[in-house]
Write an enzyme that holds these catalytic residues in place. Structure first.
Site, PDB file in Angstrom:
ATOM      1  N   GLU A 160       8.745   0.427  10.558  1.00 19.45           N
ATOM      2  CA  GLU A 160       7.812  -0.036   9.529  1.00 19.45           C
ATOM      3  C   GLU A 160       7.505  -1.511   9.746  1.00 19.45           C
ATOM      4  OE1 GLU A 160       7.626  -0.998   4.794  1.00 19.45           O
ATOM      5  OE2 GLU A 160       8.861   0.720   5.408  1.00 19.45           O
ATOM      6  N   GLY A 161       6.213  -1.832   9.806  1.00 22.61           N
ATOM      7  CA  GLY A 161       5.802  -3.215   9.960  1.00 22.61           C
ATOM      8  C   GLY A 161       6.013  -4.005   8.680  1.00 22.61           C
ATOM      9  N   VAL A 162       5.393  -5.164   8.640  1.00 21.11           N
ATOM     10  CA  VAL A 162       5.530  -6.040   7.468  1.00 21.11           C
ATOM     11  C   VAL A 162       4.130  -6.480   7.049  1.00 21.11           C
ATOM     12  CG1 VAL A 162       5.948  -8.029   8.992  1.00 21.11           C
ATOM     13  CG2 VAL A 162       6.613  -8.159   6.581  1.00 21.11           C
ATOM     14  N   THR A 196       6.628   1.769   2.638  1.00 18.62           N
ATOM     15  CA  THR A 196       8.043   2.136   2.545  1.00 18.62           C
ATOM     16  C   THR A 196       8.227   3.489   1.867  1.00 18.62           C
ATOM     17  OG1 THR A 196       8.693  -0.190   2.499  1.00 18.62           O
ATOM     18  CG2 THR A 196      10.304   1.412   1.708  1.00 18.62           C
ATOM     19  N   VAL A 229       0.825  -1.220   0.000  1.00 17.60           N
ATOM     20  CA  VAL A 229       0.000   0.000   0.000  1.00 17.60           C
ATOM     21  C   VAL A 229       0.858   1.269   0.000  1.00 17.60           C
ATOM     22  CG1 VAL A 229      -2.002  -1.046   1.115  1.00 17.60           C
ATOM     23  CG2 VAL A 229      -0.199  -0.045   2.525  1.00 17.60           C
ATOM     24  N   GLY A 230       2.179   1.104   0.095  1.00 22.05           N
ATOM     25  CA  GLY A 230       3.064   2.268   0.064  1.00 22.05           C
ATOM     26  C   GLY A 230       3.700   2.605   1.391  1.00 22.05           C
ATOM     27  N   ASP A 260      12.837  -2.804   0.430  1.00 25.23           N
ATOM     28  CA  ASP A 260      12.281  -1.813   1.356  1.00 25.23           C
ATOM     29  C   ASP A 260      13.369  -1.278   2.277  1.00 25.23           C
ATOM     30  OD1 ASP A 260       9.844  -2.292   0.210  1.00 25.23           O
ATOM     31  OD2 ASP A 260       9.007  -3.374   1.918  1.00 25.23           O
ATOM     32  N   LYS A 270      13.147  -1.264   9.224  1.00 20.15           N
ATOM     33  CA  LYS A 270      12.262  -2.282   8.639  1.00 20.15           C
ATOM     34  C   LYS A 270      12.702  -3.602   9.270  1.00 20.15           C
ATOM     35  CE  LYS A 270       9.460  -4.165   5.500  1.00 20.15           C
ATOM     36  NZ  LYS A 270       8.058  -3.799   5.222  1.00 20.15           N
TER      37      LYS A 270
END
Length: 219
Positions: free
Chosen positions: A107-109, A16, A13-14, A46, A37
């Site tokens: 940032e999750g995964v 990164t 969905v964007g 990413d 990340k």
């Protein structure tokens, strides 16, 4: 000291693109900032993008300590390699980075409920970290349901949802119908959720100004 967990309503969905933009905005404003990340599957693009936003200040393994080769949900990818994630060690690494830098974005995964281990998903991980959550969503048809469900789950987990980022994506400007759908979705999400919302368009990305609710300096 701004700390955010960046999640998405889905994969791709964007997250990164937004995280890298946020990092550049913080750093351009003179902030000591870092983005991580921590978990990646498949390629490490990413993490490479985030490292570039940090001007290669950190090693790739510092940004992305856990990597699995198979492009799948982390639980599936870990099983393919007969491995598991040591979350105690991983979270300690994140907290160490938080002590080194004033501003931190994790940032999750994948999406919010992607499984990471048996009986443990992204929501559980974010709850352990305890950071306010930023939700990155698409601007397309269906985003209202996905975004509202994600925010409900964040709140039910006892976490703060800091706000929503609606990513215009590659479809921006592709047709008047798409742009109208996105603008209506943005307006309705503001009304329904009562949260700060950033419409992440090309012009916003080019301007590089981070809003106050994301730790930016108001002008």
């Amino acid at each position: 000291m701004p700390r955010f967990f960046i999640t998405g309503t889905d994969t791709n969905v964007g997250k990164t693109v937004f995280t890298s933009w946020l990092m550049r905005g913080w750093r351009n404003a003179g902030c000591e900032a870092v983005a991580l990340k921590p978990i990646a599957t498949g390629d490490r693009n990413d993490a490479i993008s985030i490292r570039a936003a940090l001007d290669d200040r950190l090693d790739l393994n510092e940004i992305n300590p856990v990597h699995f080769r198979e492009p799948a949900a982390p639980l599936v990818a870990a099983r393919a390699e007969n491995r598991s994630i040591d979350f105690e060690s991983l979270n300690q690494h994140i907290r160490t980075m938080g002590r080194r830098f004033t501003y931190l974005a994790v940032e999750g995964v994948g999406g919010w409920r992607v499984p990471l281990a048996p009986g443990y998903d992204v929501r559980d991980w974010a709850r352990e970290l305890g950071f306010p959550v930023v939700v990155v969503a698409r601007g397309t048809l269906g985003t209202l349901n996905h975004t509202i469900l994600t925010v409900d789950s964040i709140r039910n987990a006892g976490l703060t949802c800091a706000g929503i980022v609606v990513n215009a994506g590659a479809e921006e400007g592709s047709s008047p119908d798409f742009d109208l759908t996105r603008s209506r979705n943005v307006a309705l999400l503001r009304d329904l959720l009562g949260l700060p919302l950033l419409e992440f368009s090309r012009s916003v990305q080019a301007a590089g100004h981070v809003p106050g609710w994301l730790g930016g300096k108001e002008i």
